[in-house]
Structures are given as C-alpha cells and as structure tokens.
Design a protein around this motif. Sequence first.
Motif, PDB file in Angstrom:
ATOM      1  N   MET A   1       3.694   4.356  -5.978  1.00  0.00           N
ATOM      2  CA  MET A   1       2.726   3.629  -5.260  1.00  0.00           C
ATOM      3  C   MET A   1       3.265   2.999  -3.998  1.00  0.00           C
ATOM      4  SD  MET A   1      -0.526   2.443  -5.744  1.00  0.00           S
ATOM      5  CE  MET A   1      -1.251   1.329  -4.857  1.00  0.00           C
ATOM      6  N   ILE A   2       2.653   3.515  -2.810  1.00  0.00           N
ATOM      7  CA  ILE A   2       3.421   2.975  -1.524  1.00  0.00           C
ATOM      8  C   ILE A   2       2.434   2.116  -0.939  1.00  0.00           C
ATOM      9  CG2 ILE A   2       4.939   4.925  -1.306  1.00  0.00           C
ATOM     10  CD1 ILE A   2       2.754   5.742   0.791  1.00  0.00           C
ATOM     11  N   ASN A   3       1.623   1.337  -1.749  1.00  0.00           N
ATOM     12  CA  ASN A   3       0.391   0.327  -0.929  1.00  0.00           C
ATOM     13  C   ASN A   3      -0.202   1.063  -0.344  1.00  0.00           C
ATOM     14  OD1 ASN A   3       1.373  -2.293  -2.465  1.00  0.00           O
ATOM     15  ND2 ASN A   3       3.261  -1.972  -1.316  1.00  0.00           N
ATOM     16  N   GLU A   4      -0.809   2.311  -0.450  1.00  0.00           N
ATOM     17  CA  GLU A   4      -1.630   3.095   0.212  1.00  0.00           C
ATOM     18  C   GLU A   4      -2.839   2.400   0.687  1.00  0.00           C
ATOM     19  OE1 GLU A   4      -2.874   6.906  -0.988  1.00  0.00           O
ATOM     20  OE2 GLU A   4      -0.689   7.526  -1.388  1.00  0.00           O
ATOM     21  N   ASP A   5      -3.448   1.370  -0.120  1.00  0.00           N
ATOM     22  CA  ASP A   5      -4.532   0.932  -0.135  1.00  0.00           C
ATOM     23  C   ASP A   5      -4.497  -0.074   1.106  1.00  0.00           C
ATOM     24  OD1 ASP A   5      -5.159   1.701  -2.570  1.00  0.00           O
ATOM     25  OD2 ASP A   5      -4.802   0.025  -3.890  1.00  0.00           O
ATOM     26  N   TYR A   6      -3.335  -0.840   1.173  1.00  0.00           N
ATOM     27  CA  TYR A   6      -3.370  -1.411   2.545  1.00  0.00           C
ATOM     28  C   TYR A   6      -3.347  -0.828   3.934  1.00  0.00           C
ATOM     29  CZ  TYR A   6      -2.111  -5.860   0.073  1.00  0.00           C
ATOM     30  OH  TYR A   6      -2.147  -6.882  -0.772  1.00  0.00           O
ATOM     31  N   PHE A   7      -2.677   0.317   3.937  1.00  0.00           N
ATOM     32  CA  PHE A   7      -2.787   1.099   5.058  1.00  0.00           C
ATOM     33  C   PHE A   7      -4.029   1.727   5.514  1.00  0.00           C
ATOM     34  CE2 PHE A   7       1.720   0.897   4.519  1.00  0.00           C
ATOM     35  CZ  PHE A   7       2.398   0.659   5.848  1.00  0.00           C
ATOM     36  N   LEU A   8      -4.766   2.282   4.249  1.00  0.00           N
ATOM     37  CA  LEU A   8      -5.885   2.744   4.516  1.00  0.00           C
ATOM     38  C   LEU A   8      -6.977   1.679   4.829  1.00  0.00           C
ATOM     39  CD1 LEU A   8      -6.288   5.006   1.222  1.00  0.00           C
ATOM     40  CD2 LEU A   8      -6.203   5.692   3.489  1.00  0.00           C
ATOM     41  N   ALA A   9      -6.867   0.436   4.330  1.00  0.00           N
ATOM     42  CA  ALA A   9      -7.790  -0.657   4.702  1.00  0.00           C
ATOM     43  C   ALA A   9      -7.413  -0.952   6.184  1.00  0.00           C
ATOM     44  CB  ALA A   9      -7.490  -1.755   4.006  1.00  0.00           C
ATOM     45  N   ALA A  10      -6.084  -0.781   6.731  1.00  0.00           N
ATOM     46  CA  ALA A  10      -5.925  -1.073   8.005  1.00  0.00           C
ATOM     47  C   ALA A  10      -6.245  -0.394   9.046  1.00  0.00           C
ATOM     48  CB  ALA A  10      -4.169  -1.335   8.149  1.00  0.00           C
ATOM     49  N   LEU A  11      -6.443   1.142   8.514  1.00  0.00           N
ATOM     50  CA  LEU A  11      -6.699   2.066   9.366  1.00  0.00           C
ATOM     51  C   LEU A  11      -8.144   2.213   9.491  1.00  0.00           C
ATOM     52  CD1 LEU A  11      -4.919   5.198   7.993  1.00  0.00           C
ATOM     53  CD2 LEU A  11      -4.777   4.456  10.445  1.00  0.00           C
ATOM     54  N   ARG A  12      -9.113   1.604   8.461  1.00  0.00           N
ATOM     55  CA  ARG A  12     -10.574   1.530   8.653  1.00  0.00           C
ATOM     56  C   ARG A  12     -10.966   0.505   9.154  1.00  0.00           C
ATOM     57  NH1 ARG A  12     -10.674   3.151   2.547  1.00  0.00           N
ATOM     58  NH2 ARG A  12     -11.024   5.398   2.678  1.00  0.00           N
ATOM     59  N   LEU A  13     -10.113  -0.738   9.096  1.00  0.00           N
ATOM     60  CA  LEU A  13     -10.352  -1.797   9.726  1.00  0.00           C
ATOM     61  C   LEU A  13     -10.193  -1.350  11.366  1.00  0.00           C
ATOM     62  CD1 LEU A  13     -10.886  -4.829   9.496  1.00  0.00           C
ATOM     63  CD2 LEU A  13      -8.531  -5.257   9.677  1.00  0.00           C
ATOM     64  N   ALA A  14      -9.040  -0.636  11.826  1.00  0.00           N
ATOM     65  CA  ALA A  14      -8.785  -0.390  13.237  1.00  0.00           C
ATOM     66  C   ALA A  14      -9.908   0.555  13.916  1.00  0.00           C
ATOM     67  CB  ALA A  14      -7.427   0.259  13.287  1.00  0.00           C
ATOM     68  N   ALA A  15     -10.478   1.538  13.037  1.00  0.00           N
ATOM     69  CA  ALA A  15     -11.397   2.267  13.174  1.00  0.00           C
ATOM     70  C   ALA A  15     -12.836   1.616  13.461  1.00  0.00           C
ATOM     71  CB  ALA A  15     -11.743   3.504  12.381  1.00  0.00           C
ATOM     72  N   GLY A  16     -13.025   0.317  12.999  1.00  0.00           N
ATOM     73  CA  GLY A  16     -14.228  -0.294  13.212  1.00  0.00           C
ATOM     74  C   GLY A  16     -15.406   0.252  12.518  1.00  0.00           C
ATOM     75  N   ASN A  17     -15.212   0.912  11.540  1.00  0.00           N
ATOM     76  CA  ASN A  17     -16.498   1.283  10.554  1.00  0.00           C
ATOM     77  C   ASN A  17     -16.331   0.403   9.363  1.00  0.00           C
ATOM     78  OD1 ASN A  17     -14.208   2.530   9.763  1.00  0.00           O
ATOM     79  ND2 ASN A  17     -15.348   4.287   8.842  1.00  0.00           N
ATOM     80  N   ASP A  18     -17.262   0.293   8.714  1.00  0.00           N
ATOM     81  CA  ASP A  18     -17.534  -0.481   7.602  1.00  0.00           C
ATOM     82  C   ASP A  18     -16.940  -1.764   7.622  1.00  0.00           C
ATOM     83  OD1 ASP A  18     -18.087  -1.114   4.699  1.00  0.00           O
ATOM     84  OD2 ASP A  18     -16.172  -0.207   4.070  1.00  0.00           O
ATOM     85  N   PRO A  19     -17.874  -2.757   8.524  1.00  0.00           N
ATOM     86  CA  PRO A  19     -17.215  -3.968   8.906  1.00  0.00           C
ATOM     87  C   PRO A  19     -17.681  -4.925   7.807  1.00  0.00           C
ATOM     88  CG  PRO A  19     -19.392  -3.578  10.089  1.00  0.00           C
ATOM     89  CD  PRO A  19     -18.797  -2.080   9.432  1.00  0.00           C
ATOM     90  N   ILE A  20     -17.237  -6.044   7.616  1.00  0.00           N
ATOM     91  CA  ILE A  20     -17.782  -7.036   6.584  1.00  0.00           C
ATOM     92  C   ILE A  20     -19.181  -7.407   6.727  1.00  0.00           C
ATOM     93  CG2 ILE A  20     -16.798  -9.194   7.922  1.00  0.00           C
ATOM     94  CD1 ILE A  20     -16.233 -10.065   4.994  1.00  0.00           C
ATOM     95  N   PRO A  21     -19.956  -7.358   5.432  1.00  0.00           N
ATOM     96  CA  PRO A  21     -21.339  -7.762   5.860  1.00  0.00           C
ATOM     97  C   PRO A  21     -21.566  -8.976   5.849  1.00  0.00           C
ATOM     98  CG  PRO A  21     -21.044  -6.241   3.660  1.00  0.00           C
ATOM     99  CD  PRO A  21     -19.759  -6.718   4.263  1.00  0.00           C
ATOM    100  N   GLY A  22     -22.579  -9.308   6.661  1.00  0.00           N
ATOM    101  CA  GLY A  22     -23.018 -10.862   7.124  1.00  0.00           C
ATOM    102  C   GLY A  22     -22.852 -11.728   6.016  1.00  0.00           C
ATOM    103  N   HIS A  23     -23.558 -11.134   4.783  1.00  0.00           N
ATOM    104  CA  HIS A  23     -23.730 -12.118   3.599  1.00  0.00           C
ATOM    105  C   HIS A  23     -22.424 -12.335   2.926  1.00  0.00           C
ATOM    106  CE1 HIS A  23     -23.385  -9.050   0.170  1.00  0.00           C
ATOM    107  NE2 HIS A  23     -23.752  -8.129   1.330  1.00  0.00           N
ATOM    108  N   VAL A  24     -21.434 -11.493   3.102  1.00  0.00           N
ATOM    109  CA  VAL A  24     -20.196 -11.667   2.222  1.00  0.00           C
ATOM    110  C   VAL A  24     -19.372 -12.804   3.189  1.00  0.00           C
ATOM    111  CG1 VAL A  24     -17.928 -10.733   1.895  1.00  0.00           C
ATOM    112  CG2 VAL A  24     -20.002  -9.282   1.500  1.00  0.00           C
ATOM    113  N   SER A  25     -19.715 -12.813   4.468  1.00  0.00           N
ATOM    114  CA  SER A  25     -19.132 -13.786   5.406  1.00  0.00           C
ATOM    115  C   SER A  25     -19.733 -14.937   4.955  1.00  0.00           C
ATOM    116  CB  SER A  25     -19.138 -13.613   6.739  1.00  0.00           C
ATOM    117  OG  SER A  25     -18.221 -12.487   7.181  1.00  0.00           O
ATOM    118  N   ALA A  26     -20.903 -15.072   4.967  1.00  0.00           N
ATOM    119  CA  ALA A  26     -21.552 -16.606   4.728  1.00  0.00           C
ATOM    120  C   ALA A  26     -21.316 -16.963   3.401  1.00  0.00           C
ATOM    121  CB  ALA A  26     -23.244 -15.999   4.798  1.00  0.00           C
ATOM    122  N   ALA A  27     -20.942 -16.220   2.272  1.00  0.00           N
ATOM    123  CA  ALA A  27     -20.778 -16.600   0.993  1.00  0.00           C
ATOM    124  C   ALA A  27     -19.313 -17.199   0.878  1.00  0.00           C
ATOM    125  CB  ALA A  27     -20.856 -15.551  -0.202  1.00  0.00           C
TER     126      ALA A  27
END
Lengths: 178, 148
Positions: free
Chosen positions: B1-27
């Motif tokens: 396990m090389i903490n792939e999850d974090y890198f995948l998350a960082a890549l997706r975040l950097a790519a700007g797709n799948d942003p956090i939904p407004g209701h999740v931020s509001a909650a």
Amino acid sequence: MREPRDPKELLEAAADDDQTAWDELETRFGPRMWAVARACGLNETDAADAVQGAWLRLLEHLHTIRDPAGVGAWLATTTRREAMLISRKDLTFAPRFDLVREPDPAAAVLEADSSRLLWKTVSSLDEPCRTLLQLVAADVGYQQVALRLGVPIGSVGPTRTRCLEKLRTLISLQETVQ
Amino acid sequence: MINEDYFLAALRLAAGNDPIPGHVSAAARDAYGLRVPQAVTAAPAELPVSAEVRGSDGCHMVRFVASGLTFDLEVTVGDGLIDVAGQVIPPPGEGSHVDVRTPHLTLTRRLPATGQFAATGLPPGWLSVVCHRPGHAPVQTRWVRIRP
C-alpha cells in the motif's frame, strides 16, 4: 482586508467559538477531504458521510489536536479512516479505533497547495505514466485507459501503481530539495 | 500500500473534476453548531458477548463509557429511519435529560429514575447522545454512523 489566517490560528479560533474560523477551515480543506473520500472509492452518499464524520471527529477533538498547524493533514487522514470504515460495512457500527495522532506523511500531497507542482511533476513523467495519470485524474475507466494507451486492460492496474510510485518518489525528492 | 488514495485524490483535485458538492460543504459548516462546550466524550466500549449480536431485524447494540457513565444504545433501522432505545447507567437522577442528536435533528428526552429513554424516526447518518446532569459537565457519546 485581513491576512488569511494559518491553520493553527484557525483551529484555535474555532475552538474559541469563532464560526468564521470553522468556515475558513472548511473552505480550505473541505475540497481535499472530498477528494480523499472519493479516491477511496465511495459513492456520493458515503463520501458525504465520510467527510461529515471527519468534521464531527474534529469537533470532538477541537481542544486536543496535538499539532494544530497540521490540522489539514489530520482532516485528510481522518476522512480516509472514516472512508475505510464505511467501505468495510461490518465495522461502521463498531467505531472502536484509536484516532490517528500523527498525520500520514502521504497526506502532505493533499495538505500543501500543490496542484501546480503536482501537474508539473506529472508532465515530467515519461509515457505511459504521463497520459495514464492524466486519464486517471479525469476518472476515465480502465477499459478506456487501456484503449487510449493501446495496452491490455489487465496491465492498467499494475502500471498505475508503478506510475504513482514514480510520482511519489519525484514529489518526495522535490520536498527534500525545498 | 503506497497511499495511492492520497495521490489519486490529489490528482483528481488538481484536475478540478468532481468538486465537493455544495450540500457537503454546507453540512460541514453547520456541524459547528453541534459542539457541546465543556463536554466529556464517551468512547465506544466492549459489550458483553451476549449483547453484541446484530439481530436479523436490523437491531444493533452499542455501548459508550466515560467518567463513570455508561450509555447502552439499541439502535433499530427500519423504513429508512432510525429508532434509538437507550439507558444511561447509573441513572443520573432528577433533573437530567439526554439529547439524541443527528446533524439535522435533535430530540430531547427527560430521564426517568431508570435512566431509560427512546427516540424514534431519526434520519440515517451520524448519531450522538448527550447526557446533561445538574452540576456536572455534559457527557456526549462519540458520533456513530448508522445507515440501513
């Protein structure tokens, strides 16, 4: 206009009844927490629960976070922990775990404002890693990735792991240099 | 396990797709209203083996303990809603009450001499119970996630 507060200041202000500080924490770290939960393979409902769970854990530990400056990494790690518990459904009702006290070093990738650096590093990778990671970032499925790269679908997973390992090594080197 | 999850998350975040939904931020922002100043947090504890059975009727038992107070909660999930039957041990005495809380709804129950209480029709998701006793700091259970 006021200077943006650093995470330590924000956490201390939030612990001292300042809703605006809490909101700033959410603005700064919420998107990363969401990305972590989604990267763990959760659907939207479960990812929302994982993120919410991490914020609730922060509420429980508002006064006891050992490294306030690292609250962003703490939130990312806690989100991941909640996401893993949710994905292993048999444990979601048995929350007997010790909270991670030391942030996972890998969380630093999400902690830093490092999007530009990350993309620059991805761009510097040789093929097929460069294209593969760009496709993975865009949530393209394995079948599409295999098609685009002209490789068997069975090799996409292992290649992805190798490419992420390379990326991690390069990022670590850059952090060492800095 | 090389903490792939974090890198995948960082890549997706950097790519700007799948942003956090407004209701999740509001909650997340609304969650700040759920803090209980000065509260002691009760941690999950082992149940007697006989009680630690997940019934086929969707019933769960869970126990939380802190500073001499035990919360035994029996949670039933049915029809998409949650019912909680619980007991605070030892019974905290006159003038005590519990708040059975979800991020969206809090139900308050005065505690009788037995320390027992019940709350029904709660939305699924995160749940916590807070016990308020005269002359003592409130005691809250850790948040626990309950979904059908």
